[in-house]
Design an enzyme around this catalytic site. Structure first.
Site, mmCIF file in Angstrom:
data_model
loop_
_atom_site.group_PDB
_atom_site.id
_atom_site.type_symbol
_atom_site.label_atom_id
_atom_site.label_comp_id
_atom_site.label_asym_id
_atom_site.label_seq_id
_atom_site.Cartn_x
_atom_site.Cartn_y
_atom_site.Cartn_z
ATOM 1 N N GLU A 1 0.882 -1.285 -0.110
ATOM 2 C CA GLU A 1 0.005 0.040 0.049
ATOM 3 C C GLU A 1 1.082 1.263 -0.109
ATOM 4 O O GLU A 1 2.190 1.322 0.414
ATOM 5 C CB GLU A 1 -0.893 -0.083 1.164
ATOM 6 C CG GLU A 1 -1.928 -1.281 1.539
ATOM 7 C CD GLU A 1 -3.092 -0.965 0.672
ATOM 8 O OE1 GLU A 1 -3.343 -0.022 0.215
ATOM 9 O OE2 GLU A 1 -3.730 -2.310 0.571
ATOM 10 N N LYS B 1 -5.097 -10.753 12.204
ATOM 11 C CA LYS B 1 -5.305 -12.108 11.764
ATOM 12 C C LYS B 1 -5.054 -13.144 12.920
ATOM 13 O O LYS B 1 -5.992 -14.343 13.056
ATOM 14 C CB LYS B 1 -4.720 -12.430 10.510
ATOM 15 C CG LYS B 1 -5.190 -11.329 9.230
ATOM 16 C CD LYS B 1 -4.230 -11.821 8.279
ATOM 17 C CE LYS B 1 -4.351 -10.797 6.932
ATOM 18 N NZ LYS B 1 -3.509 -10.297 6.126
#
Ligand SMILES: NC(=O)c1ccc[n+]([C@@H]2O[C@H](COP(=O)([O-])OP(=O)(O)OC[C@H]3O[C@@H](n4cnc5c(N)ncnc54)[C@H](OP(=O)(O)O)[C@@H]3O)[C@@H](O)[C@H]2O)c1
Length: 427
Positions: A189, A204
Site C-alpha cells: 500500500e 489475523k
C-alpha cells in the site's frame, strides 16, 4: 432448487468486485452446491460513476440502506475497524440479516461482541476471507480440527511482508528499496505501516487464537514487531545458520496462558513455513495428538479472497449453522496471556560495534550478567576502529531476559546501532 439467497454487498473494490464476478460467472455450479440460486438485491460503494468492469444494479451510496432491503445476507467489504463498516454490521444483525465480512481489523477488535449479538438471534457471522485469503483456515479451525486441543498456530499471514523478505533475500537489497519496488508493483500500500509494522498480522492472529483456543480475540496482550529493521546482513547470517527470516504470527498454549506474538523469526530453512515465498501465506497448526498440519496458498487478492467470501455464502445458503468462533460466544474465555518467561527460544543477536579491544568481552559480560548464555558466535569485518558485525545464537531464553541484556549493551559507546534480536523457531 430452493428460493434464491438474497445478498446485499457493501464495498465494490478488490474483494467486492471479485465476489460479484464469481457469483455471476459460476452461478450454476454454485447454485447446485448451495441447493438454491443467489440473487444480488443491492450493492453499495462511494462512487457511482467509477468504472468497475462488472454490471451494477440496485446501487446505493449509503450502505446502511441495504439493511432495509429484503436481503437475507449483508456482505461487508468496505474495511476499517470502526466507522461505517461497524455500523453496517451492527445494523444488519439488528435487522435480522446474516453477515459475511473479510474485515479482520474490525473482528479483531469487536469480534466477540458481534458474535454474541449474531448468536442471540440465530444469525450467521462468517469471516473466512478475513484470515489468509483463499486458505480455508477459519473453517478448518472452527469445524475440522476439533477433536484434540490445539497447541499452537503459526502463520505467515501478510503477503506484503513475505514478498519483501523474499525479495530482500533474492536480491540482497535493503528493506527500503524493496518496499519502494513493491509499492510500484502494487504489492504494498501507499501507506504500508499496518502491513510492515505487523499490525495486519496481529489482527489475523487474534482471530486464529479465538478459533484455536476458544478465547476472546485480544490485541492488547500481544507483542507486535514488524520487519522494518531487518537488514540484508540478518538475512545473510540466517542463511549461514540454515534459517530464513519470516514475519510470523505465533499463538501457543502454555501452562500459564496463551503466548501470542507477531515478530520476524528465524525459521529452519527446510521447514514448510520457510518455503512459503513471495506474496503467499502459510499456516502451521499443531493439533496435539492429531499432529501438525500445514496450509499454504494465496493469502490476498481478488479471486482468493472472493473464493473465501463465496464459500461463506454457500454455507449460509445451505442453512447450516455454526457458532462464529466454533463454540457459543458466551463460552469464549477471557484471553489470559502467558506469564513472562513461559516461552523459551534460542535467539539470534546482531551487534554493530566498533572493532576495538574489549568490545566482545563487554557484550559477553552484559549477556552473562542477565543470564543469557551463548551457543555460537560469528564476527565479520576486521578493520581497527571500523564497524563490524558480531552475531550470536543464544541458548533457550525468554524474551524479557534478552531485552534486558540488550538494553544494557545498547548503552555502550562501542555499539553503533540498536542491537537486533530475532527468535529462532523450531518449525
Ligand atoms: N484486498 C484484499 O486482498 C483483501 C484480502 C483479505 C481481506 N480484505 C478485506 O476486505 C475488505 C475490503 O478490502 P478491499 O481490498 O476490497 O478494499 P477496497 O478495494 O479499498 O474497496 C473498498 C470498497 O468500499 C467502498 N467504500 C469505502 N468507504 C465507503 C463508504 N463510506 N460507504 C460506502 N462504500 C464505501 C469503496 O467505494 P469506492 O469503490 O466507490 O471507492 C470500495 O468499493 C477490507 O476489510 C480488507 O481488509 C481484503
Amino acid at each position: 432448487m430452493g428460493a434464491p439467497l438474497k445478498i446485499a454487498i457493501a464495498g465494490l473494490g478488490t474483494v467486492g468486485g471479485g465476489v460479484i464476478k464469481a457469483l455471476a460467472n459460476q452461478e450454476n455450479g454454485l447454485s447446485i452446491r448451495a441447493g438454491r440460486p443467489f440473487a444480488i438485491v443491492g450493492v453499495s460503494a462511494r462512487d457511482v460513476k467509477k468504472a468497475r468492469g462488472f454490471p451494477i444494479e440496485n446501487f446505493t451510496s449509503d450502505p446502511l440502506t441495504l439493511v432495509k432491503s429484503d436481503a437475507d445476507v449483508v456482505v461487508e467489504l468496505i474495511g476499517g475497524e470502526d466507522g461505517i463498516a461497524r455500523k453496517l454490521i451492527e445494523a444488519a444483525l439488528a435487522n435480522g440479516k446474516h453477515v459475511v465480512t473479510a474485515n479482520k481489523a474490525l473482528l479483531a477488535k469487536h469480534g466477540a461482541e458481534l458474535a454474541a449479538t449474531a448468536e442471540r438471534q440465530n444469525l450467521q457471522l462468517k469471516f473466512e476471507g478475513a484470515v489468509a485469503g483463499g486458505i480455508p483456515i477459519v473453517a478448518t479451525l472452527r469445524e475440522s480440527l476439533v477433536a484434540y486441543e490445539i497447541q499452537a498456530v503459526k502463520g505467515i499471514l501478510n503477503g506484503t511482508c513475505n514478498y519483501i523478505l523474499t525479495e530482500m533475500e533474492a536480491t540482497g537489497a535493503s528493506f527500503a528499496s524493496v518496499l519502494k519496488e513493491a509499492q510500484k508493483l502494487g504489492y504494498a500500500e501507499a501507506d504500508p505501516t499496518l502491513d510492515v509494522g505487523g499490525g495486519d498480522t496481529a489482527h489475523k492472529l487474534a482471530l486464529l487464537s479465538g478459533l484455536a483456543f476458544g478465547v476472546t480475540p485480544e490485541l492488547s496482550a500481544m507483542t507486535v514487531d514488524g520487519i522494518e529493521h531487518i537488514t540484508p546482513a540478518d538475512i545473510h547470517f540466517a542463511s549461514e545458520f540454515g534459517f530464513r527470516i519470516k514475519l510470523l504470527g505465533v499463538a501457543r498454549r502454555t501452562a500459564s496462558g496463551i503466548d501470542q506474538k507477531v515478530h520476524p523469526a528465524m525459521v529452519r530453512a527446510r521447514s514448510p513455513l520457510a518455503n512459503v515465498d513471495g506474496a503467499a501465506n502459510g499456516v502451521l497448526v499443531d493439533a496435539g495428538e492429531a499432529g501438525p498440519f500445514f496450509f499454504s496458498g494465496r493469502g490476498a487478492g481478488e479471486a482468493p479472497t472472493a473464493s473465501a467470501v463465496v464459500a461463506d455464502l454457500v454455507e449460509i445458503a445451505r442453512g447450516s449453522y455454526t457458532p462464529v468462533f466454533g463454540r457459543p460466544a458466551s463460552s469464549l474465555q477471557p484471553f489470559k496471556p502467558a506469564s513472562a518467561g513461559a516461552a523459551l527460544t534460542p535467539w539470534y543477536l546482531r551487534f554493530e560495534v566498533l572493532d576495538l579491544p574489549g568490545v566482545l568481552a563487554e557484550i559477553a559480560g552484559h549477556l552473562s550478567q542477565s543470564g543469557v548464555s551463548i551457543e555460537s558466535m560469528i564476527q565479520r569485518g576486521r578493520e581497527h576502529g571500523a564497524p563490524v558485525a558480531i552475531v550470536m545464537i543464544t541458548h533457550e531464553t525468554d524474551q524479557s531476559t534478552v531485552e534486558r541484556a540488550l538494553k544494557a549493551i545498547a548503552g555502550s559507546d562501542k555499539v553503533r546501532a540498536r542491537p537486533c534480536m530475532i527468535p529462532m523457531e523450531a518449525a
